[in-house]
Design an enzyme around this catalytic site. Structure first.
Site, PDB file in Angstrom:
ATOM      1  N   LYS A  46       0.875  -1.174   0.000  1.00 34.19           N
ATOM      2  CA  LYS A  46       0.000   0.000   0.000  1.00 34.19           C
ATOM      3  C   LYS A  46       0.916   1.230   0.000  1.00 34.19           C
ATOM      4  O   LYS A  46       1.968   1.233   0.651  1.00 34.19           O
ATOM      5  CB  LYS A  46      -0.880  -0.062   1.261  1.00 34.19           C
ATOM      6  CG  LYS A  46      -1.789   1.121   1.475  1.00 34.19           C
ATOM      7  CD  LYS A  46      -3.028   1.080   0.618  1.00 34.19           C
ATOM      8  CE  LYS A  46      -3.774   2.424   0.753  1.00 34.19           C
ATOM      9  NZ  LYS A  46      -4.729   2.642  -0.331  1.00 34.19           N
ATOM     10  N   ASN A 151       4.014   6.206  -6.957  1.00 32.74           N
ATOM     11  CA  ASN A 151       2.580   6.425  -7.182  1.00 32.74           C
ATOM     12  C   ASN A 151       2.405   7.815  -7.789  1.00 32.74           C
ATOM     13  O   ASN A 151       2.380   8.824  -7.080  1.00 32.74           O
ATOM     14  CB  ASN A 151       1.827   6.270  -5.854  1.00 32.74           C
ATOM     15  CG  ASN A 151       0.332   6.432  -6.020  1.00 32.74           C
ATOM     16  OD1 ASN A 151      -0.131   7.015  -6.999  1.00 32.74           O
ATOM     17  ND2 ASN A 151      -0.429   5.938  -5.057  1.00 32.74           N
ATOM     18  N   CYS A 154      -2.635   8.223  -8.068  1.00 32.87           N
ATOM     19  CA  CYS A 154      -3.842   8.175  -7.227  1.00 32.87           C
ATOM     20  C   CYS A 154      -4.826   9.236  -7.739  1.00 32.87           C
ATOM     21  O   CYS A 154      -4.478  10.412  -7.833  1.00 32.87           O
ATOM     22  CB  CYS A 154      -3.499   8.423  -5.765  1.00 32.87           C
ATOM     23  SG  CYS A 154      -4.990   8.444  -4.749  1.00 32.87           S
ATOM     24  N   LYS A 191       4.172   4.266 -11.688  1.00 32.70           N
ATOM     25  CA  LYS A 191       2.767   3.871 -11.921  1.00 32.70           C
ATOM     26  C   LYS A 191       1.998   5.087 -12.414  1.00 32.70           C
ATOM     27  O   LYS A 191       1.814   6.062 -11.681  1.00 32.70           O
ATOM     28  CB  LYS A 191       2.153   3.307 -10.642  1.00 32.70           C
ATOM     29  CG  LYS A 191       0.734   2.764 -10.832  1.00 32.70           C
ATOM     30  CD  LYS A 191       0.261   2.014  -9.589  1.00 32.70           C
ATOM     31  CE  LYS A 191      -1.149   1.488  -9.724  1.00 32.70           C
ATOM     32  NZ  LYS A 191      -1.607   0.798  -8.504  1.00 32.70           N
ATOM     33  N   ASN A 218      -3.718   2.491 -12.770  1.00 34.36           N
ATOM     34  CA  ASN A 218      -4.391   2.771 -11.507  1.00 34.36           C
ATOM     35  C   ASN A 218      -5.877   2.895 -11.844  1.00 34.36           C
ATOM     36  O   ASN A 218      -6.283   2.744 -12.993  1.00 34.36           O
ATOM     37  CB  ASN A 218      -3.840   4.060 -10.889  1.00 34.36           C
ATOM     38  CG  ASN A 218      -4.062   4.091  -9.377  1.00 34.36           C
ATOM     39  OD1 ASN A 218      -5.138   3.733  -8.896  1.00 34.36           O
ATOM     40  ND2 ASN A 218      -3.052   4.518  -8.628  1.00 34.36           N
TER      41      ASN A 218
HETATM   42  C1  LIG Z   1      -9.486   0.346  -2.197  1.00 36.22           C
HETATM   43  C2  LIG Z   1      -8.353   0.577  -3.141  1.00 36.22           C
HETATM   44  C3  LIG Z   1      -7.203   1.218  -2.687  1.00 36.22           C
HETATM   45  C4  LIG Z   1      -6.132   1.457  -3.547  1.00 36.22           C
HETATM   46  N1  LIG Z   1      -5.000   2.071  -3.073  1.00 36.22           N
HETATM   47  C5  LIG Z   1      -3.937   2.270  -3.898  1.00 36.22           C
HETATM   48  C6  LIG Z   1      -2.725   2.818  -3.404  1.00 36.22           C
HETATM   49  O1  LIG Z   1      -2.577   3.133  -2.216  1.00 36.22           O
HETATM   50  N2  LIG Z   1      -1.709   2.999  -4.290  1.00 36.22           N
HETATM   51  C7  LIG Z   1      -1.802   2.656  -5.616  1.00 36.22           C
HETATM   52  O2  LIG Z   1      -0.843   2.823  -6.370  1.00 36.22           O
HETATM   53  N3  LIG Z   1      -2.944   2.097  -6.100  1.00 36.22           N
HETATM   54  C8  LIG Z   1      -4.007   1.903  -5.276  1.00 36.22           C
HETATM   55  N4  LIG Z   1      -5.148   1.301  -5.762  1.00 36.22           N
HETATM   56  C9  LIG Z   1      -5.214   0.916  -7.206  1.00 36.22           C
HETATM   57  C10 LIG Z   1      -4.898  -0.566  -7.420  1.00 36.22           C
HETATM   58  O3  LIG Z   1      -3.575  -0.869  -7.026  1.00 36.22           O
HETATM   59  C11 LIG Z   1      -5.093  -0.957  -8.897  1.00 36.22           C
HETATM   60  O4  LIG Z   1      -4.210  -0.175  -9.688  1.00 36.22           O
HETATM   61  C12 LIG Z   1      -6.517  -0.738  -9.393  1.00 36.22           C
HETATM   62  O5  LIG Z   1      -7.462  -1.120  -8.416  1.00 36.22           O
HETATM   63  C13 LIG Z   1      -6.803  -1.523 -10.679  1.00 36.22           C
HETATM   64  O6  LIG Z   1      -6.658  -2.904 -10.472  1.00 36.22           O
HETATM   65  P1  LIG Z   1      -7.921  -3.915 -10.304  1.00 36.22           P
HETATM   66  O7  LIG Z   1      -8.772  -3.750 -11.509  1.00 36.22           O
HETATM   67  O8  LIG Z   1      -7.314  -5.293 -10.168  1.00 36.22           O
HETATM   68  O9  LIG Z   1      -8.638  -3.486  -9.056  1.00 36.22           O
HETATM   69  C14 LIG Z   1      -6.224   1.052  -4.907  1.00 36.22           C
HETATM   70  C15 LIG Z   1      -7.385   0.401  -5.354  1.00 36.22           C
HETATM   71  C16 LIG Z   1      -8.435   0.151  -4.499  1.00 36.22           C
HETATM   72  C17 LIG Z   1      -9.677  -0.563  -5.010  1.00 36.22           C
END
Ligand SMILES: Cc1cc2nc3c(=O)[nH]c(=O)nc-3n(C[C@H](O)[C@H](O)[C@H](O)COP(=O)(O)O)c2cc1C
Length: 374
Positions: A46, A151, A154, A191, A218
């Site tokens: 995270k 990151n 976000c 990212k 993301n």
């Molecule tokens: C609840 C939640 C929290 C997330 N927190 C972060 C984060 O702290 N840093 C980050 O780079 N991406 C974060 N993401 C993005 C995910 O790492 C990922 O890039 C995104 O959900 C797409 O992947 P998926 O389709 O498998 O969910 C978060 C996603 C979700 C759903």
């Protein structure tokens, strides 16, 4: 002979190409340990920052489902509904750097061969802010992280010099990557946000800054839907909502389009694909377009928090795929990685029923005989 699932990616050896992405599944030591025990080849923590973080009052993540019977798409429980997407407005880790450092040390001591990538984030509006990136990078690498993920993506940061606001500015993408590269002795992945006009521009910028890989996607900027009965957003705090991020199945084709643009523009660079993956067939798309690793968030959140069944299906699927193609001489991901990259072309390169009438959307060039008369 058992299939070799391992991959080399940015100089690191992963026992399989599947990672948990930076999100709730990697927000604690116990989750990361469980993830490694479940078979994930790596995790991205995270995102770790320097400033204290306070999330909104109320749920930070909800899941949308689509009903085949009623056409409804809702966060409410629907009968016979399939997962459509996740929606979140969660900020980065609420735990400070001092909390993470001893945990990274302990996790690496327990699992020296598993890859632990530290996701970090700071501002970019001043030299002091840029120095924060370096402070985070050095602390995580000294604790034993195998790589760093920046990151720049976000989607719900208010600050103009943070998160996807960096990812939307090619100059800042380059500068932030470069300042981290100045102090990094381990690979640096950037990212990117998918919320730009042409992601190839930002990919070029982070590669100019020295990035070892680009990670995408993301979540996509999005709103929860409005309930037609109550006229309230399905997620709100006292009636208010802000733009959040969409993940899960709904974003997979969108994310693949972004990825194909980048892998075609930079066929020799390294890419880690994310977006909507829960089965090997999904991950295969990213690998065939040229990605060397694939990351997962939403489907893992819905599978005992760290995705033990998801990673089993991904590993079994890859092993079975390699077995099935053994006669072609494929023994590892590298043998088929990128073989569909060049099938993504400009629309004008797609065959027409009658080529002689087609000028790519332009008028026939004036003063010349029509092509058909030649
Ligand atoms: C609840 C939640 C929290 C997330 N927190 C972060 C984060 O702290 N840093 C980050 O780079 N991406 C974060 N993401 C993005 C995910 O790492 C990922 O890039 C995104 O959900 C797409 O992947 P998926 O389709 O498998 O969910 C978060 C996603 C979700 C759903």
């Amino acid at each position: 002979m058992a299939a070799d699932l391992s991959v080399q990616f940015t100089g690191l050896t992963f026992e399989n190409p599947f990672l948990l992405s930076s999100a709730p599944p990697t927000a604690s030591e116990s989750n990361i340990l469980r993830a490694f025990e479940s078979g994930w080849g790596g995790v991205v923590t995270k995102t770790i920052g320097l400033h204290p973080v306070v999330n909104v009052a109320g749920p930070k993540t909800k899941f949308l489902r689509a009903s085949a019977e009623s056409n409804e798409i809702s966060m409410r429980k629907l009968p016979n509904a399939a997962l459509h997407s996740s929606w979140n407005w969660e900020l980065i880790s609420t735990k400070p750097l001092e909390w993470w450092v001893p945990r990274i040390e302990r996790i690496k001591a327990a699992h020296p061969t598993k890859m632990l990538i530290a996701s970090i984030m700071a501002g970019s509006g001043s030299d002091k802010e840029l120095a924060h990136w370096q402070e985070l990078a050095v602390a995580c690498q000294e604790a034993g992280a195998d790589g760093l993920e920046l990151n720049l993506s976000c989607p719900h940061m208010d600050r103009a010099d943070m998160g996807s606001n960096i990812g939307k500015d090619a100059g800042l993408c380059s500068i932030v990557t470069q300042v981290v590269k100045e102090v990094a002795t381990i690979p640096v992945w950037s990212k990117l946000t998918p919320a730009t006009g042409d992601i190839v521009v930002e990919a070029a910028a982070v590669f100019r800054g020295g990035a070892d890989a680009v990670v995408s996607s993301n979540t996509f900027p999005s709103l929860p839907l409005i309930d037609p009965e109550t006229l309230e957003f399905e997620v709100n705090v006292e009636g208010l909502v802000s733009s959040g991020g969409l993940g899960g199945p709904a974003i997979m084709p969108l994310s693949l389009a972004k990825m194909a643009q980048m892998t075609n523009a930079f066929p020799d660079k390294s890419f880690s694909g994310i977006g909507g993956v829960s089965e090997f067939a999904h991950a295969l798309n990213y690998l065939l377009l040229g990605c060397g690793t694939v990351q997962v968030c939403t489907s893992a959140m819905l599978d005992r928090a760290v995705g033990p069944n998801v990673i089993r299906r991904l590993n079994d699927g890859l092993a079975e795929f390699l077995d099935r193609h053994a006669e072609q001489g494929w023994t590892s991901v590298e043998d088929f990685r990128g073989i569909r990259r060049e099938r993504v072309v400009a629309n004008s390169q797609i065959q027409r029923p009658d080529e002689s009438e087609y000028f790519g959307g332009h008028d026939d060039a004036e003063g010349y005989a029509p092509a058909s008369a030649a």
